[in-house]
Design a protein around this motif. Sequence first.
Motif, mmCIF file in Angstrom:
data_model
loop_
_atom_site.group_PDB
_atom_site.id
_atom_site.type_symbol
_atom_site.label_atom_id
_atom_site.label_comp_id
_atom_site.label_asym_id
_atom_site.label_seq_id
_atom_site.Cartn_x
_atom_site.Cartn_y
_atom_site.Cartn_z
ATOM 1 N N VAL A 64 -2.615 -3.049 8.507
ATOM 2 C CA VAL A 64 -1.240 -2.563 8.532
ATOM 3 C C VAL A 64 -0.886 -1.936 7.188
ATOM 4 O O VAL A 64 -1.001 -2.576 6.139
ATOM 5 N N TYR A 65 -0.450 -0.678 7.243
ATOM 6 C CA TYR A 65 -0.015 0.056 6.055
ATOM 7 C C TYR A 65 1.462 0.412 6.232
ATOM 8 O O TYR A 65 1.813 1.186 7.123
ATOM 9 N N SER B 267 -2.187 0.157 -0.025
ATOM 10 C CA SER B 267 -1.855 -1.258 0.129
ATOM 11 C C SER B 267 -1.748 -1.600 1.614
ATOM 12 O O SER B 267 -1.101 -0.873 2.381
ATOM 13 N N PHE B 268 -2.360 -2.685 2.024
ATOM 14 C CA PHE B 268 -2.315 -3.082 3.439
ATOM 15 C C PHE B 268 -2.436 -4.589 3.564
ATOM 16 O O PHE B 268 -2.808 -5.291 2.621
ATOM 17 N N PHE B 269 -2.067 -5.091 4.739
ATOM 18 C CA PHE B 269 -2.390 -6.466 5.091
ATOM 19 C C PHE B 269 -2.968 -6.460 6.492
ATOM 20 O O PHE B 269 -2.848 -5.475 7.228
ATOM 21 N N VAL C 269 5.603 2.917 15.579
ATOM 22 C CA VAL C 269 4.383 2.459 14.920
ATOM 23 C C VAL C 269 3.256 3.414 15.288
ATOM 24 O O VAL C 269 3.014 3.693 16.475
ATOM 25 N N LYS C 270 2.578 3.934 14.289
ATOM 26 C CA LYS C 270 1.441 4.826 14.501
ATOM 27 C C LYS C 270 0.164 3.998 14.471
ATOM 28 O O LYS C 270 -0.121 3.331 13.475
ATOM 29 N N HIS D 157 7.195 6.048 9.103
ATOM 30 C CA HIS D 157 6.429 5.321 10.109
ATOM 31 C C HIS D 157 5.487 4.304 9.473
ATOM 32 O O HIS D 157 4.738 4.648 8.547
ATOM 33 N N PRO D 158 5.469 3.067 9.963
ATOM 34 C CA PRO D 158 4.376 2.150 9.604
ATOM 35 C C PRO D 158 3.116 2.544 10.366
ATOM 36 O O PRO D 158 3.185 3.112 11.464
ATOM 37 N N VAL D 159 1.959 2.261 9.794
ATOM 38 C CA VAL D 159 0.682 2.678 10.374
ATOM 39 C C VAL D 159 -0.214 1.464 10.545
ATOM 40 O O VAL D 159 -0.312 0.615 9.653
#
Length: 382
Positions: A100-101, A109-111, A132-133, A161-163
């Motif tokens: 998730v970015y 940065s992601f988790f 959400v993309k 948009h969150p990716v």
Amino acid sequence: MHFTGHCLPIKFCSGFLLCFLTWTIVNPPSCQGEIGGGRFLINLFADFAEVLQRIPQSSVKRLVIPVLTRTQNELISNREFGTSNAILLSNNLRDIRFLVYNNHRNPNSFFELDLDKPSTIPSLRYVGGAKVKILIHGYNFEDTDKFPSETKDAYLYTTNHPVIWVDWRTLATPNFLSPHALYPSVADNVPRVGLRVFHLIEFLLQNEIISHPRDVHFVGHSLGAHIAGWAGKLLFQKHGVLVGRITGLDPAGPLFRSLGRNLILDRSDADFVDIVHSSLTGIASPLGHVDFYPNGGQVHPHCLRSLNRTARIGRFISCNHNSAYDYFRTSIVHRNIIACGCNSYQEFRQSCGEICAENAILGEFVSHQARGKYFLDYDLDM
């Protein structure tokens, strides 16, 4: 698998393969993207596998051929998770990662979401109804590939948009010590990965990260396009609702061209399906509500220049196939990639393009009311 059509002599196929191997050794390709570098030879087995489909089944008992002609239930009910094996790096659906970015100041940065551990993730909740993309790569992914990383960056730099990056590389990468499977075994994993992505949608809904499946926009390249289609099919079959949008970037052709619409990406898999066709490696026939064919959907100017510079066919083949995601990434930043509604590229070049009666924007900002086939001439390097 049921084999039809005229039989091709085994000696012919073996001779073809031997000649091709010799040519490749003498002219080692250097490519980028999904069909890139040392992977070029393996990717060409994709089209060679289509030749094998015409050989009698008794002649290919020792070859691993995908079983994509089975029913949907058979494809996803057998060995749902699986274990590691000698054919692919992994055959276990739990090895698929969902990254998730949503840090627009730091796109690296992601988790990671763990679908097997229920949780709520407040930081993923977003303001303003941004969809959400969900980005899905294709065969034999490597970290140097431009998709989905550059598309992810384009979203984070220019939109709210969150990716979510579906990283299924271990199920998409052959074990190079195995001489028998390669692309066909990866293709056979497409429905299973689609099942796991369907579980992702359920996870997002159950944890109130999204309020409705219409908040989901899949962007899938090559085999990733068909994975998105499977996730959409399964969601509709189980819950009677559709995801909002699926964008197919040159959906993979080898082993998929002759399949029914219930086994490949189709316009019925989402509220809106848009396709960017870019090479002979992909499926050329219309699959979506709207289908775009930049430069006719086969050969592109920047790829021709690459061929002239390198004299290596591998780079040329991969360049055309990967151009679909280059056009799409460009469309996120530049909204003015305009295409014209025509019956064919020939008609577009002869008359339709000059007196265009109907335009549509290619890519991210396409109108969801657009329908039909659209053509344009576009040079990514200009």
